[in-house]
Design an enzyme around this catalytic site. Sequence first.
Site, PDB file in Angstrom:
ATOM      1  N   ARG A  50       0.951  -1.194   0.006  1.00 17.74           N
ATOM      2  CA  ARG A  50      -0.092  -0.002   0.079  1.00 17.74           C
ATOM      3  C   ARG A  50       0.759   1.229  -0.041  1.00 17.74           C
ATOM      4  NH1 ARG A  50      -3.093  -3.734   2.598  1.00 17.74           N
ATOM      5  NH2 ARG A  50      -5.100  -3.675   2.437  1.00 17.74           N
TER       6      ARG A  50
ATOM      7  N   ASP B 124      -5.742 -14.270   7.285  1.00 22.37           N
ATOM      8  CA  ASP B 124      -4.484 -14.929   7.063  1.00 22.37           C
ATOM      9  C   ASP B 124      -3.912 -15.571   8.484  1.00 22.37           C
ATOM     10  OD1 ASP B 124      -4.620 -14.382   4.661  1.00 22.37           O
ATOM     11  OD2 ASP B 124      -3.439 -12.739   4.909  1.00 22.37           O
TER      12      ASP B 124
ATOM     13  N   HIS C 203       2.553 -19.423   0.295  1.00 20.07           N
ATOM     14  CA  HIS C 203       3.522 -19.385   1.458  1.00 20.07           C
ATOM     15  C   HIS C 203       2.970 -19.820   2.920  1.00 20.07           C
ATOM     16  CE1 HIS C 203       1.649 -15.242   1.822  1.00 20.07           C
ATOM     17  NE2 HIS C 203       0.852 -15.809   0.905  1.00 20.07           N
ATOM     18  N   ARG C 204       1.764 -19.203   3.055  1.00 17.98           N
ATOM     19  CA  ARG C 204       1.228 -19.657   4.262  1.00 17.98           C
ATOM     20  C   ARG C 204       0.997 -21.074   4.730  1.00 17.98           C
ATOM     21  NH1 ARG C 204       1.195 -14.702   6.056  1.00 17.98           N
ATOM     22  NH2 ARG C 204       0.595 -13.073   4.801  1.00 17.98           N
TER      23      ARG C 204
ATOM     24  N   ASP D 103       6.310 -10.515  -3.445  1.00 17.68           N
ATOM     25  CA  ASP D 103       5.118  -9.608  -3.660  1.00 17.68           C
ATOM     26  C   ASP D 103       5.408  -8.022  -3.625  1.00 17.68           C
ATOM     27  OD1 ASP D 103       3.510 -11.791  -3.910  1.00 17.68           O
ATOM     28  OD2 ASP D 103       2.147 -11.291  -2.220  1.00 17.68           O
TER      29      ASP D 103
ATOM     30  N   ASN E  54       1.445 -13.678  -8.339  1.00 11.47           N
ATOM     31  CA  ASN E  54       0.410 -13.808  -7.605  1.00 11.47           C
ATOM     32  C   ASN E  54       0.179 -12.917  -6.258  1.00 11.47           C
ATOM     33  OD1 ASN E  54      -1.860 -15.404  -6.984  1.00 11.47           O
ATOM     34  ND2 ASN E  54      -0.829 -17.045  -6.183  1.00 11.47           N
TER      35      ASN E  54
ATOM     36  N   LYS F 177       7.168 -15.654  -1.040  1.00 12.87           N
ATOM     37  CA  LYS F 177       6.148 -14.630  -1.274  1.00 12.87           C
ATOM     38  C   LYS F 177       6.035 -13.368  -0.491  1.00 12.87           C
ATOM     39  CE  LYS F 177       1.341 -14.622  -3.165  1.00 12.87           C
ATOM     40  NZ  LYS F 177       0.760 -13.536  -2.643  1.00 12.87           N
TER      41      LYS F 177
ATOM     42  N   SER G  92     -13.271  -9.161   6.423  1.00 17.97           N
ATOM     43  CA  SER G  92     -11.896  -8.721   6.620  1.00 17.97           C
ATOM     44  C   SER G  92     -11.751  -7.112   6.700  1.00 17.97           C
ATOM     45  CB  SER G  92     -10.759  -9.234   5.616  1.00 17.97           C
ATOM     46  OG  SER G  92     -11.080 -10.451   5.169  1.00 17.97           O
TER      47      SER G  92
ATOM     48  N   ARG H 234      -8.456 -16.309  -9.670  1.00 14.29           N
ATOM     49  CA  ARG H 234      -8.727 -15.423  -8.558  1.00 14.29           C
ATOM     50  C   ARG H 234      -9.793 -14.483  -9.102  1.00 14.29           C
ATOM     51  NH1 ARG H 234      -3.717 -14.144  -4.920  1.00 14.29           N
ATOM     52  NH2 ARG H 234      -5.318 -13.765  -3.299  1.00 14.29           N
TER      53      ARG H 234
ATOM     54  N   SER I  49     -11.711  -8.127   0.703  1.00 15.35           N
ATOM     55  CA  SER I  49     -11.866  -6.698   0.957  1.00 15.35           C
ATOM     56  C   SER I  49     -10.874  -5.821   0.038  1.00 15.35           C
ATOM     57  CB  SER I  49     -11.145  -6.758   2.292  1.00 15.35           C
ATOM     58  OG  SER I  49      -9.979  -7.127   2.609  1.00 15.35           O
TER      59      SER I  49
ATOM     60  N   GLU J 160      -4.325 -17.654  -2.334  1.00 11.05           N
ATOM     61  CA  GLU J 160      -3.396 -18.382  -3.065  1.00 11.05           C
ATOM     62  C   GLU J 160      -3.707 -19.618  -3.580  1.00 11.05           C
ATOM     63  OE1 GLU J 160      -2.821 -16.231  -0.836  1.00 11.05           O
ATOM     64  OE2 GLU J 160      -1.031 -15.063  -1.165  1.00 11.05           O
TER      65      GLU J 160
ATOM     66  N   GLY K 152      -1.710 -10.340  -4.794  1.00 16.08           N
ATOM     67  CA  GLY K 152      -3.048  -9.815  -5.014  1.00 16.08           C
ATOM     68  C   GLY K 152      -2.977  -8.143  -4.438  1.00 16.08           C
TER      69      GLY K 152
END
Length: 648
Positions: A27, A316, A391-392, A49, A92, A417, A197, A122, A170, A344, A94
């Site tokens: 952001r 997340d 990644h998560r 990212d 990827n 990522k 979210s 997505r 969101s 993802e 977002g």
Amino acid sequence: MDHLDIPALTRAAGVVRLPGSKSISNRVLLLAALAQGETEVRDLLDSEDTQHMLRGLRQLGTEWQRGKEYSYRVKGNAGCFPLKQAAVYLGNAGTAFRPLTAVLALSGGHYILTGVERMHQRPIRDLVDGLQQIGAAVRYVDKEGYPPLEIFPASIDVSVPIKVRGDVSSQFLTALLMALPLTGKTSVIEITTEMISKPYIEITLNLMARFGVRVEREGWARFTIPGGQRYISPGVIHVEGDASSASYFLAAGAAGGGPVRVDGVGRDSIQGDVAFADALTSMGARIEMGPNWIQARAPESGKLKAFDLDCNHIPDAAMTLAVAALFADGPCTLRNIASWRVKETDRIAAMATELRKLGATVEESVDCLKIFPPHSSLLTPHASFATYDDHRMAMCLSLAALGNVPVRILDPGCVAKTFPEYFDCFAEVTAPVIAIDGPSASGKGTVAAEVAAELGYHYLDSGALYRLVALAAKQAGVAWDDDSGVAAIAAALPAEFEGDRILLSGVDVTEAIRTEDISVGSSKVGALPAVRAALLARQHAYRRWPGLVAEGRDMGSVVFPWADLKVFLTASAEVRAERRYKQLISKGLPASMAVLLQSLQERDRRDAARSLAPLQKGADAELLDTNDLTIGQAVAAILGWSKDRLSH
Ligand code: DC
């Protein structure tokens, strides 16, 4: 690397410096690019990212430069991007794709936005619908409702409210909020469904405000951006640590004893995922929080409690709860997590599939996951976890090893990522540590190295680091009592350990650091606070799987205070002088017993008397008197203790 094997782990304790927040980094980069003036962004996340965002911004004509460490200078465009034609690939990411779509739709240019195959699966229809309502010309290149997108110049009219859904992602609202001030006119967004979210929207509004743009919010249903505003650089902006990344370490502390502390997020954070700490509290974990740090320990009872939680506000970090559920005392339910299905990967399906490999029973529904943990001693060992290019998934599943089972993580590189160093950091709080200290010439070096070899552990000779600093300072003409001068040398010490050879700036100094002169120098530089601080991170980095034997003064007190086993090796000054004498004679070097004894006694006195990291046995250290022991016997004694303490 196609897989990573994590050994069975029983404990987690330590400190982690978190990488920058992904949500804030991307952001801030975009807002800085749209702002008037130059922005210095400090502690930016360095990951795939954010690289996608940085590359994208450059392709669109934004100038930026990387400075020292993780600081970047971004030259604002004072509005839309200067380049009116570009094709941008965003992987990827977002957090890059959605906001850039909105900004480019209002930029009066011709653009193509693409990503990886998963990005093309997505959904993005809600955002595109919103943009089309105000006249934007956005076309689906392949499949209706999904990227890639082609954007054409169009005349934008914000005189009527934009109606968008808030129940898929969101990021659609975030994208519109960040882009609409570019029109300069008053615009209104109306959310037509429930808003999911929400904390991510708060991050967006908070950061827009820092760049001088105010949004009026009526609940979560209507957002008004008053006209006549534009982004203005705040000059310097700091990116906090990533609260979602913090969740893995906090869960490790809760499941693996702790304490584990994360530095970089805390009470003052603007990220909703810090609420993950509350979820852990509801599981009985003991959480402490400062303005910029959080610490987690296991419950007093040792066992985490089962939970049934609405996780919509922490989508997340909630993934981490799904794995923490393995360590709970009953079935755990995560509710209201439908957004997982369009991340993802389909995270609900993926998590259910992988947790079943450990012996858990898992029920999934459209927006809910229920996990029945097996008794933790019944977790299935050697599970081979697929990670779905997510990644998560990889970071979460690594925690399963804390159930005292070895696990395999497939495609571990996918953590790049958002957290390229993740597994090193995880090892730094989970690898077992044996700390060995004792007076000079007590034989602790030889004993520690043999213990390490027996266990297949890594070995840290911390005294050698202080010796290297003393030698490097001497070579550079810096006095041994010059705190800041020697600390600067310590911070950038060009030392390498190659087997049993030690190199300084590529030169073999294995013998040169063992002279009496350097022994004295190392004891002096070791008394300087800034020098000790400068060597801390370097020493922490030695903590890797399957474990570490760390030898030296403050290993069990400052560097690894939660070491699994601490040993203090002693011998009388006479015995030590005799050992050193024999050592020197055997090398054909001149030696005098009387001189050696006096020098040892002096060094003992100095090392014991100094205020910082004095030579003394810690209250929790095992005492090993080696006066009458051979090296083999001393090693055997330590291996015996380690078997009791580190038994798997
Ligand atoms: O263990 P050794 O003799 O190689 O250590 C050399 C000197 O460095 C000794 O005077 C103590 C000091 N030292 C220290 O201050 N902190 C450590 N962790 C290790 C050594």
